[in-house]
Write a protein that holds these residues in place. Sequence first.
Motif, PDB file in Angstrom:
ATOM      1  N   ARG A 231       0.843  -1.210   0.000  1.00 42.87           N
ATOM      2  CA  ARG A 231       0.000   0.000   0.000  1.00 42.87           C
ATOM      3  C   ARG A 231       0.872   1.252   0.000  1.00 42.87           C
ATOM      4  N   ASN A 232       1.936   1.258   0.780  1.00 46.36           N
ATOM      5  CA  ASN A 232       2.831   2.417   0.785  1.00 46.36           C
ATOM      6  C   ASN A 232       3.530   2.595  -0.556  1.00 46.36           C
ATOM      7  N   MET A 233       3.814   1.480  -1.230  1.00 49.15           N
ATOM      8  CA  MET A 233       4.403   1.573  -2.568  1.00 49.15           C
ATOM      9  C   MET A 233       3.421   2.218  -3.544  1.00 49.15           C
ATOM     10  N   VAL A 234       2.143   1.882  -3.391  1.00 46.32           N
ATOM     11  CA  VAL A 234       1.118   2.534  -4.216  1.00 46.32           C
ATOM     12  C   VAL A 234       1.129   4.034  -3.940  1.00 46.32           C
ATOM     13  N   ARG A 235       1.190   4.384  -2.688  1.00 42.93           N
ATOM     14  CA  ARG A 235       1.233   5.797  -2.304  1.00 42.93           C
ATOM     15  C   ARG A 235       2.443   6.506  -2.917  1.00 42.93           C
ATOM     16  N   ALA A 236       3.562   5.776  -3.018  1.00 41.44           N
ATOM     17  CA  ALA A 236       4.794   6.361  -3.558  1.00 41.44           C
ATOM     18  C   ALA A 236       4.795   6.425  -5.080  1.00 41.44           C
ATOM     19  N   GLY A 237       3.789   5.817  -5.733  1.00 48.57           N
ATOM     20  CA  GLY A 237       3.695   5.881  -7.180  1.00 48.57           C
ATOM     21  C   GLY A 237       4.280   4.704  -7.915  1.00 48.57           C
ATOM     22  N   ALA A 238       4.470   3.559  -7.198  1.00 52.38           N
ATOM     23  CA  ALA A 238       5.086   2.391  -7.831  1.00 52.38           C
ATOM     24  C   ALA A 238       4.101   1.553  -8.630  1.00 52.38           C
ATOM     25  N   GLY A 239       2.798   1.856  -8.558  1.00 52.74           N
ATOM     26  CA  GLY A 239       1.806   1.081  -9.297  1.00 52.74           C
ATOM     27  C   GLY A 239       0.553   0.893  -8.482  1.00 52.74           C
ATOM     28  N   LEU A 240      -0.271  -0.061  -8.890  1.00 57.91           N
ATOM     29  CA  LEU A 240      -1.472  -0.434  -8.150  1.00 57.91           C
ATOM     30  C   LEU A 240      -1.181  -1.725  -7.385  1.00 57.91           C
TER      31      LEU A 240
END
Length: 301
Positions: A231-240
């Motif tokens: 979820r934090n990766m999604v927040r960082a812009g890494a994908g869905l």
Amino acid sequence: MDMHISLRSLEVFHAVMEMGSVSRAAELLNLTRPAVSIALSKFEQDLGFQLFHRSKGYFEPTDEAQLLHHETEQGLLSIERIKTRAMQIRGGGVGVINISSNGACAINLLPWVIADFQKVHTGVRIDLLVRSSRKIASWVAGRQSDIGLIDAPVSIPGLTTEIIRSRCVVVLPQDHPLAQETVLYPHHLQDQSIIAITGDHSIDRQVNGICAAEHVTIYRRVSASYFAIARNMVRAGAGLAIIDAVNGMADLGDGIVWRPFQPAIYFELAILTNPEQELPHPAQAFLSDLRRALPNTQPDV
């Protein structure tokens, strides 16, 4: 030949194995580096075999050290339980609950369940440890944890297992174009970067199978061990990411929204207890609270 092993030797060895260096172990134990080195050498002498290869101040664990580490960790946990029980008896406490969980529930569910529980059960102490599913199952089997929470299936037979099955959700930034949709379908994922769950996870296998059947191309450029990290990766812009409802539906104020996905993708959480160990009354009450918290994470479609 009798072998004397001191508690301090076990603590020093465990600290070096966990921290990865003598200097960090010394800081953790509030000892000097020479004191740690001397304790390790004495421990090796008592055991009769070498635990570390030493080269220019660097300590590399031997195969024997790796074999001993797991048993040492279990032994220290058992000693801590003895200390806790003794303190409880001496202080008239009402109970201790030992919970072990993998990352699925440890970050965005258990802290709130524990806090709410202790508002009512003020005399109960709760110890929460986060480890791998395999180690948690081993701890429950060895009576070192009262309650274990892991991904299904369970690797160790003979445990009482309660499966909680929940639908997964897609998490995405609130300003993502797909956030305008109320439900997401496979075609919405075309050419999207989907964050994987490390370790050939069952969720990823379901997603891959659905996308293959629908001739939808997705990209896997990054993976995460925990749903909360995904979820934090999604927040960082890494994908869905497609993750469990506990972490996906959590209201964290982080700019992330969730959407149901069709067809349904499921995550199975296993609640483990030991059938040969009757749960203390506080642990039974906590387990009831936990069960009530989990159904509230089912997304409506």
